[in-house]
Design an enzyme around this catalytic site. Structure first.
Site, short mmCIF file in Angstrom:
data_model
loop_
_atom_site.label_atom_id
_atom_site.label_comp_id
_atom_site.label_asym_id
_atom_site.label_seq_id
_atom_site.Cartn_x
_atom_site.Cartn_y
_atom_site.Cartn_z
N LYS A 179 -2.79 -13.67 -4.22
CA LYS A 179 -3.59 -12.80 -4.43
C LYS A 179 -3.01 -11.16 -4.53
O LYS A 179 -2.71 -10.64 -3.34
CB LYS A 179 -4.53 -12.77 -3.66
CG LYS A 179 -5.92 -12.07 -4.19
CD LYS A 179 -6.94 -11.72 -3.20
CE LYS A 179 -6.86 -10.38 -2.55
NZ LYS A 179 -6.94 -9.04 -3.24
N GLY A 227 -0.07 -6.19 4.54
CA GLY A 227 -0.89 -5.39 4.23
C GLY A 227 -1.10 -4.63 5.76
O GLY A 227 -0.28 -4.62 6.58
N GLU A 245 -5.14 -3.91 10.48
CA GLU A 245 -6.66 -4.11 10.59
C GLU A 245 -7.03 -5.60 9.76
O GLU A 245 -7.44 -6.48 10.42
CB GLU A 245 -7.42 -3.13 9.89
CG GLU A 245 -8.79 -2.93 10.04
CD GLU A 245 -9.57 -2.08 9.50
OE1 GLU A 245 -8.89 -1.08 9.02
OE2 GLU A 245 -11.01 -2.12 9.48
N GLY A 281 -4.63 -7.59 8.78
CA GLY A 281 -3.89 -8.80 9.37
C GLY A 281 -4.63 -9.37 10.63
O GLY A 281 -4.51 -10.64 10.51
N GLU A 295 3.01 -9.24 7.73
CA GLU A 295 3.83 -7.94 7.51
C GLU A 295 2.86 -6.93 7.47
O GLU A 295 2.22 -6.62 6.41
CB GLU A 295 4.70 -8.11 6.25
CG GLU A 295 5.54 -9.30 6.21
CD GLU A 295 6.78 -8.92 7.00
OE1 GLU A 295 7.18 -7.92 7.70
OE2 GLU A 295 7.94 -9.71 6.89
N CYS A 336 5.57 0.79 4.39
CA CYS A 336 5.15 0.51 5.51
C CYS A 336 6.32 0.64 6.89
O CYS A 336 5.94 1.35 7.87
CB CYS A 336 4.99 -1.25 5.45
SG CYS A 336 6.58 -1.99 4.91
N GLU A 372 -0.98 5.33 11.13
CA GLU A 372 -0.23 5.15 10.05
C GLU A 372 -1.25 5.82 8.91
O GLU A 372 -2.25 5.66 8.85
CB GLU A 372 -0.20 3.64 9.65
CG GLU A 372 0.75 3.39 8.47
CD GLU A 372 0.45 1.98 7.95
OE1 GLU A 372 -0.47 1.19 7.98
OE2 GLU A 372 1.80 1.39 7.55
#
Ligand code: NAD
Length: 505
Positions: A178, A232, A235, A237, A254, A288, A391
């Site tokens: 997805k 992604g 949050e 995750g 990740e 990231c 981040e």
């Protein structure tokens, strides 16, 4: 009808609901395409088809070299279509055509080639040394996990799709991908190319563009799914972990980062400043593992900050389709708004940035200035400031002074994240000593952003769980089965003597 289609059970199709989602070119805010908006119903259909393909289909039973051949064919197919794929990636994501042509598309080919090599070379059966029960032989069988789902972000859409599909298929699993809603075109295009080339049996690879809240949640929670790999935000995750826990699925996560790039007093300032600027501003900071905290030794601090300010003015913002452009738009106007919001916060926390801090002026006509943001550098930032802890995922660098190597390590590790980091120094022994003390999944010495499919990648702490790529990234897609064979094929099990039950049966 949508301009691209989902791939479910070997067929290219629209969403069951017929709904579509619009995707835009962030550089000029013009609509690029209508994409199928899959929903829960499509996700369930794909998962059931994947289950069948795994439980009954030929794919998991192929030998490693047979699967390797298919993976190499996918790599070659991407190579043959590289110009179109790179163009679509740049148009859809706002990343530059230079990045798409030189990093994303070749990186995807390398991922398929690397995992083809893994399928070929990693043994499916390994004899185990026997230390405790000598009257037996023992071995481990490495087997695929089953239906593996991959949920991916918008910053490197094509590469992230390859990182999820290639290892899953190489190890004999089936894969359902997805992509993120802003950037689904290239994953759908890959599905189309593979289907038209008739490279895989039905249900082995499926691709669903659609919302995280419906499609993503189903892919992470459905009991028929055996593994979830997610890239992604931290949050989401956390949510993936919760969803997968219902049926105790293994997860690979990740997640986000706030990486420290440490510049020691013996660093070559020209090289180190390039590592810091490239390490932060590549792809507008939407990476990231960006080194968004530059930790600089006080002995060279003023001089180094001067070099950063000087060089940052030379970074070229512009049309991502121009090969000379360094930074295009951010993925969406909302991402530029996030950068703007953090800059306002930074002004409150530490004062004016030494450069940037606003949308750029003088962009070529036709570009959407609202999606762009200037490379921004805040100096003298305390590591406790929010701009140094959270981040931002935009082109914002925090420069933080330190007095000793110990203090640099302490600051670097003072983060909820632990994805990556850098050390810039002319003394390799000193740099490697610091690298060993950094609690991160990757450290680059006198470099930055050097990621390749043959080396593990992933995070400590809240930057993730597990490692992708390398041999590690192959093993996370395999089960290990221990088989014990009694040396005496007939008669009494010579090991039962060790159990209390043995004398009675
Ligand atoms: P995101 O977490 O918002 O979305 C990632 C994916 O998850 C998308 O496909 C989204 O549709 C889906 N999703 C959203 N909510 C979901 C839910 N409830 N259930 C299931 N799926 C859901 O991330 P993003 O904004 O697309 O990407 C940026 C983030 O990704 C940053 O935090 C960045 O650090 C991180 N990232 C990490 C790595 C890494 O390797 N560590 C690489 C790239 C990006």
């Amino acid at each position: 009808m949508a301009d691209y289609q989902l791939l479910i059970n070997g067929e290219l199709c629209d969403a069951a609901s017929g709904e579509t989602l619009e995707t835009y070119n962030p550089a000029n805010n013009e609509k690029l395409a209508d994409l199928p908006k899959a929903g829960k119903q499509d996700a369930v259909r794909a998962i059931e088809a994947g289950r069948k393909a795994f439980d009954e289909g030929p794919w998991p039973a192929l030998s490693g070299p047979e699967r390797a051949e298919k993976l190499r064919a996918i790599g070659a197919l991407i190579n043959d279509n590289q110009a179109e794929l790179a163009e679509l990636e740049a148009l859809d994501s706002g990343g530059t055509i230079r990045k798409a042509s030189l990093a994303d598309v070749p990186g995807a080919v390398q991922a398929f080639e690397w995992f083809a090599k893994m399928a070929e070379e990693q043994p499916a059966k390994v004899d185990l040394p026997v230390a405790v029960f000598p009257e037996s032989t023992n071995y481990a069988l490495y087997e695929p996990l089953g239906v593996c789902t991959g949920i991916i972000p918008w910053n490197f859409p094509f590469l992230m799709a390859a990182w999820k599909i290639a290892p899953a298929l190489a190890a004999g699993n089936v894969s359902i991908i997805k992509p993120a809603s802003y950037t689904s075109i290239t994953a759908l295009k890959l599905a189309q190319l593979i289907t038209e080339a008739d490279l895989l049996p039905p249900g082995v690879l499926q691709v669903l563009s659609g919302p995280g809240g419906s499609v993503g949640e189903e892919l992470a929670s459905n009991p028929l799914v055996d593994k979830v790999a997610f890239t992604g935000s931290t949050e989401v995750g956390r949510r993936i972990m919760q969803l997968a826990s219902g049926t105790v699925k293994p997860v690979t996560l990740e997640l986000g980062g706030k990486s420290a790039n440490i510049v020691l007093d013996d660093a070559d300032l020209d090289q180190a400043s390039a590592a810091v600027l490239w390490g932060t501003f590549f792809h507008g900071g939407q990476v990231c593992e960006s080194g968004t905290r530059a930790l600089v030794d006080k002995k060279i601090y003023d001089e180094f900050v001067g070099v950063l300010a000087d060089k940052s003015g030379k970074i070229l913002l512009g049309d991502p389709m121009d090969f000379m452009t360094d930074i295009g738009p951010l993925v969406h106007r909302s991402q530029a708004e996030t950068a703007e919001r953090y800059c306002a916060l930074g002004r409150d926390e530490v004062g004016e940035p030494i450069c940037g801090g606003a949308k750029p002026e003088g962009l070529p006509e036709g570009l959407d200035v609202n999606a762009y943001f200037q490379p921004t550098i805040f100096t003298d930032v305390p590591n406790s400031a929010k701009i140094a802890q959270e981040e931002i995922f935009g082109p914002v660098l925090c420069v933080i002074p330190f007095e000793s190597d110990d203090e640099a390590v302490a600051i670097a590790n003072d983060s909820i994240y632990g994805l990556a980091g850098g050390v810039q120094s002319s003394n390799l022994e000193r740099a490697e000593g610091i690298a060993a003390r950094m609690r991160t999944g990757t450290v680059w010495i006198n470099d930055y952003h050097m990621i390749s499919p043959d080396r593990p990648f992933g995070g400590y702490k809240q930057s993730g769980v597990g490692r992708e790529l390398g041999t590690y990234g192959y093993d996370i897609y395999r089960q290990v089965k221990h088989v014990h064979v009694n040396a005496e094929s007939s008669g009494r099990d010579n090991h039962l003597q060790y159990t209390a039950l043995s004398s009675n049966i």
